[in-house]
Design an enzyme around this catalytic site. Structure first.
Site, PDB file in Angstrom:
ATOM      1  N   TRP A 112     -10.418  -0.054  -4.120  1.00  0.00           N
ATOM      2  CA  TRP A 112      -9.846   1.268  -3.813  1.00  0.00           C
ATOM      3  C   TRP A 112      -8.490   1.435  -4.511  1.00  0.00           C
ATOM      4  O   TRP A 112      -8.137   2.502  -4.983  1.00  0.00           O
ATOM      5  CB  TRP A 112      -9.711   1.383  -2.295  1.00  0.00           C
ATOM      6  CG  TRP A 112      -9.186   2.665  -1.725  1.00  0.00           C
ATOM      7  CD1 TRP A 112      -8.015   2.828  -1.038  1.00  0.00           C
ATOM      8  CD2 TRP A 112      -9.807   3.950  -1.722  1.00  0.00           C
ATOM      9  NE1 TRP A 112      -7.874   4.128  -0.619  1.00  0.00           N
ATOM     10  CE2 TRP A 112      -8.962   4.842  -1.026  1.00  0.00           C
ATOM     11  CE3 TRP A 112     -11.004   4.439  -2.260  1.00  0.00           C
ATOM     12  CZ2 TRP A 112      -9.264   6.190  -0.849  1.00  0.00           C
ATOM     13  CZ3 TRP A 112     -11.298   5.789  -2.082  1.00  0.00           C
ATOM     14  CH2 TRP A 112     -10.440   6.649  -1.389  1.00  0.00           C
ATOM     15  N   SER A 171       0.818  -1.207   0.000  1.00  0.00           N
ATOM     16  CA  SER A 171       0.000   0.000   0.000  1.00  0.00           C
ATOM     17  C   SER A 171       0.858   1.266   0.000  1.00  0.00           C
ATOM     18  O   SER A 171       1.657   1.448  -0.914  1.00  0.00           O
ATOM     19  CB  SER A 171      -0.955  -0.048   1.192  1.00  0.00           C
ATOM     20  OG  SER A 171      -2.015   0.802   0.933  1.00  0.00           O
ATOM     21  N   LYS A 192       3.896   2.060  -2.679  1.00  0.00           N
ATOM     22  CA  LYS A 192       4.214   3.273  -3.451  1.00  0.00           C
ATOM     23  C   LYS A 192       5.693   3.596  -3.205  1.00  0.00           C
ATOM     24  O   LYS A 192       6.442   3.953  -4.111  1.00  0.00           O
ATOM     25  CB  LYS A 192       3.346   4.456  -2.973  1.00  0.00           C
ATOM     26  CG  LYS A 192       1.833   4.204  -2.956  1.00  0.00           C
ATOM     27  CD  LYS A 192       1.067   5.439  -2.442  1.00  0.00           C
ATOM     28  CE  LYS A 192      -0.263   5.163  -1.747  1.00  0.00           C
ATOM     29  NZ  LYS A 192      -1.325   4.530  -2.451  1.00  0.00           N
ATOM     30  N   HIS A 223      -7.296  -5.868   1.189  1.00  0.00           N
ATOM     31  CA  HIS A 223      -6.106  -5.035   1.179  1.00  0.00           C
ATOM     32  C   HIS A 223      -5.170  -5.453   2.323  1.00  0.00           C
ATOM     33  O   HIS A 223      -5.419  -5.132   3.484  1.00  0.00           O
ATOM     34  CB  HIS A 223      -6.594  -3.592   1.372  1.00  0.00           C
ATOM     35  CG  HIS A 223      -5.553  -2.553   1.260  1.00  0.00           C
ATOM     36  ND1 HIS A 223      -4.943  -2.230   0.075  1.00  0.00           N
ATOM     37  CD2 HIS A 223      -5.012  -1.723   2.200  1.00  0.00           C
ATOM     38  CE1 HIS A 223      -4.083  -1.251   0.280  1.00  0.00           C
ATOM     39  NE2 HIS A 223      -4.098  -0.936   1.565  1.00  0.00           N
TER      40      HIS A 223
HETATM   41  C1  GTR Z   1      -5.326   4.355   2.324  1.00  0.00           C
HETATM   42  C2  GTR Z   1      -4.796   5.217   1.222  1.00  0.00           C
HETATM   43  C3  GTR Z   1      -4.193   4.324   0.191  1.00  0.00           C
HETATM   44  C4  GTR Z   1      -3.238   3.332   0.806  1.00  0.00           C
HETATM   45  C5  GTR Z   1      -3.692   2.806   2.154  1.00  0.00           C
HETATM   46  C6  GTR Z   1      -2.633   2.084   2.977  1.00  0.00           C
HETATM   47  O1  GTR Z   1      -6.114   4.974   3.245  1.00  0.00           O
HETATM   48  O2  GTR Z   1      -5.864   5.948   0.696  1.00  0.00           O
HETATM   49  O3  GTR Z   1      -3.562   5.091  -0.818  1.00  0.00           O
HETATM   50  O4  GTR Z   1      -1.969   3.836   0.881  1.00  0.00           O
HETATM   51  O5  GTR Z   1      -4.216   3.777   2.946  1.00  0.00           O
HETATM   52  O6  GTR Z   1      -1.478   2.486   3.041  1.00  0.00           O
HETATM   53  O7  GTR Z   1      -3.006   1.086   3.589  1.00  0.00           O
END
Ligand code: GTR
Length: 440
Positions: free
Chosen positions: A366, A275, A279, A417
Site C-alpha cells: 500500500w 505512516s 508524511k 506496516h
Molecule cells: C492508511 C493511509 C496511509 C497511511 C496509514 C497510516 O489508511 O491510507 O496513507 O497513512 O493509514 O497512517 O497508518
C-alpha cells in the site's frame, strides 16, 4: 543552514568527481518503464505476500508491469528554465520555489512561528525506567494574535550523562499506549528503554492533541487549526494548512521546547514518524531546518513514495479516506498525479544536506516500498549539490540490509506496516554514524 559555497565545492570536489562519473538518477532525466525484474541482489517482492493482493478486485495497482512510464520533475531545474548548481543558488532560488509548490498545492501554508511559545514542566520524575532516565511532561502554550493553543509533550533523558544529549522526537499517530511516556504500557512502536540504553533522549507528542485525526469537523475545530484556521490571520482558502501541516507545526513547537531544555542537544534532533506520522516528519523537516535528521517509516503516498508511480495508494484513495490531511488544492490532482508540478523526491530533496532516512516493510505494498526507495534515489541531485553522495535507482537494498550513502539511509525489513524495534535500532545506527558514536 548556509554554506560558503566556494570553499564547500573545493572541499567536496573529490566526492563530486566520483559521483558525476556515473550518470545521476536516470529517472529524473528520462521516462522510464519500471523494470519487471529488478537487478539481482536488490529487493524483490515476496510473491506469497503480493499474490493475494493481485487476486483482489481493486482499482489500486499492485503490478510492477502496469506502472506507467513517468518523468519526474527535475530537482534542480528552476521554473524559469535555469538550473541551479551551487548550494547558494539551490537555497536562494530552487529550494524556496520547491517549498512554495508543496505549500500551495500539497500540504497548505503553515502559519509563522507564534509570537510567543511558553513551556511549563508540569511533572518531573528523576527515577523513571528504574532510575535509568528522567521523565518530564511539558505543557506547550503558543500565543499569537490574541489567541492561544496548548498541548503536551513528554521527554525522557538518560541519567548519569554529562552534557547535552541528542534526541529522537516521535510524532505519535497512534493511541497513547503505543508510546506511553509513563512506561506503564510498553510497545515496540516506541522502545524508549532501548533508546535510553543507547544514550539518546527521546520526546513524544500525540498528533490527536494538536489536530484531531477525524473526519468530524467539530472534533477538528478543537485542534490548532480551530484557533488559527489559516496563515497570517486570513480566512482559509484552497491553500490553507491541513492536518498534516498542523501536526508538523506541533513537531516544531516541541523542538522549540527542546531548544530550551538544558539536557538536550537541540542541534541534534531526529524527527521520526510512521505512516501518516512519517508524511508529517518529512514535511516538518522540509520546512523547519532545525531538524538535523528526518526519519520516514512506511510513509507511503504523500510521504516518501513517488506519486507518479501508480503503485499502491494513490491521491484519489488518500483524499477520499482522509479529506482533511492535505490542502484543498491537492484534491484537484486526484487521478492526475502526473500533472502535479512536484513529486515526493522533491520533498526529500528539501531535507538536503541534513540527515534523511527512509524505511519500508516488505508486506507494505500500500505504501509502495519501491516507490519510497526510488524517491530517495531521485533526491540525490540535491545532496550532490552539497558534495554528498546518494543512491542510484538500481541500488535498492535487499531485505534487512540497511545501507547508507553519506547523509541518506534506507532499509526494508520483513513484516507489515508498523514501526518496530528493528526500525528504531537502524535509526540509532544511522544517528551514531552521522553524529559520531556517543561515549557511554
Ligand atoms: C492508511 C493511509 C496511509 C497511511 C496509514 C497510516 O489508511 O491510507 O496513507 O497513512 O493509514 O497512517 O497508518
Amino acid at each position: 543552514m548556509r554554506y560558503d559555497c566556494g570553499r564547500r565545492w573545493m572541499m567536496s570536489f573529490g566526492v563530486l568527481a566520483s559521483i558525476t562519473t556515473t550518470p545521476l538518477p536516470v529517472l529524473a532525466q528520462e521516462p522510464a518503464k519500471a523494470p519487471a525484474q529488478a537487478k539481482e541482489g536488490t529487493w524483490q517482492p515476496n510473491p506469497q505476500l503480493l499474490d493475494p493482493l493481485l487476486r483482489r478486485k481493486t482499482p489500486i495497482n499492485y503490478r510492477e508491469s502496469e506502472v506507467v512510464a513517468y518523468k519526474l520533475p527535475d530537482v534542480l531545474l528552476c521554473e524559469d528554465g535555469t538550473r541551479v548548481s551551487s548550494p547558494e543558488a539551490w537555497e536562494r532560488k530552487r529550494r524556496p520555489e520547491t517549498l512554495e509548490l508543496f505549500r500551495k498545492l500539497v500540504y497548505g501554508r503553515t502559519p509563522a512561528k507564534p509570537s510567543e511559545v511558553r513551556f511549563e514542566v508540569v511533572e518531573r520524575d528523576p527515577k523513571a525506567m528504574d532510575g535509568q532516565a528522567t521523565r518530564k511532561r511539558v505543557r506547550i502554550t503558543s500565543v499569537d494574535a490574541g489567541k492561544s493553543f496548548r498541548f503536551e509533550a513528554s521527554l525522557l533523558v538518560p541519567n548519569g550523562k554529562s552534557g547535552r544529549t541528542p534526541a529522537f522526537l516521535l510524532i505519535n499517530n497512534r493511541p497513547e499506549s503505543s508510546a506511553d511516556p509513563s512506561r506503564a504500557e510498553k510497545a515496540g512502536f516506541w522502545p524508549a528503554e532501548e533508546i535510553i540504553a543507547r544514550g539518546y533522549a527521546t520526546a513524544v507528542f500525540r498528533t490527536n492533541d494538536v489536530d484531531p485525526d477525524s473526519k468530524d469537523e467539530a472534533a477538528r475545530a478543537r485542534g490548532v487549526r480551530g484557533v488559527w484556521p489559516a496563515a497570517g490571520g486570513a480566512s482559509p482558502g484552497p491553500d490553507a494548512w491541513a492536518t498534516i501541516g498542523a501536526w508538523a507545526w506541533g513537531a516544531s513547537r516541541v523542538l522549540d521546547y527542546l531548544e530550551t531544555d538544558p539536557d538536550v542537544d537541540a542541534s541534534k534532533v531526529a524527527v521520526v514518524g510512521h505512516s501518516r506520522g512519517g508524511k508529517t516528519a518529512l514535511w516538518a523537516a522540509a520546512q523547519d531546518e532545525r531538524f538535523a535528521i528526518a526519519v520516514s517509516n512506511d510513509s507511503g503516498c504523500g510521504g516518501a513514495a513517488l506519486s507518479r508511480r501508480n503503485f499502491g495508494e494513490d491521491f484519489k484513495a488518500i483524499n477520499k479516506g482522509f479529506p482533511y490531511w492535505f490542502c484543498e488544492n491537492f484534491h484537484a490532482f486526484d487521478d492526475r498525479e502526473a500533472e502535479l508540478p512536484v513529486d515526493q523526491h522533491q520533498l526529500l530533496a528539501l531535507i538536503a544536506p541534513r540527515g534523511l532516512y527512509v524505511a519500508s516493510a516488505d508486506a507494505d505494498f500500500w505504501a509502495d516500498q519501491r516507490g519510497e526507495f526510488l524517491s530517495l534515489a531521485n533526491a540525490a541531485p540535491a545532496y550532490a549539490i552539497y558534495g554528498l553522495p546518494g543512491f542510484q535507482p538500481n541500488e535498492m537494498p535487499p531485505l534487512e540490509s540497511p545501507a547508507t550513502r553519506g547523509k541518506v539511509g534506507y532499509h526494508i525489513r520483513t513484516g507489515v506496516h508498523d514501526l518496530t524495534p528493528y526500525d528504531w535500532q537502524r535509526y540509532m545506527d544511522f544517528a551514531d554514524q552521522l553524529w559520531g558514536k556517543r561515549a557511554e
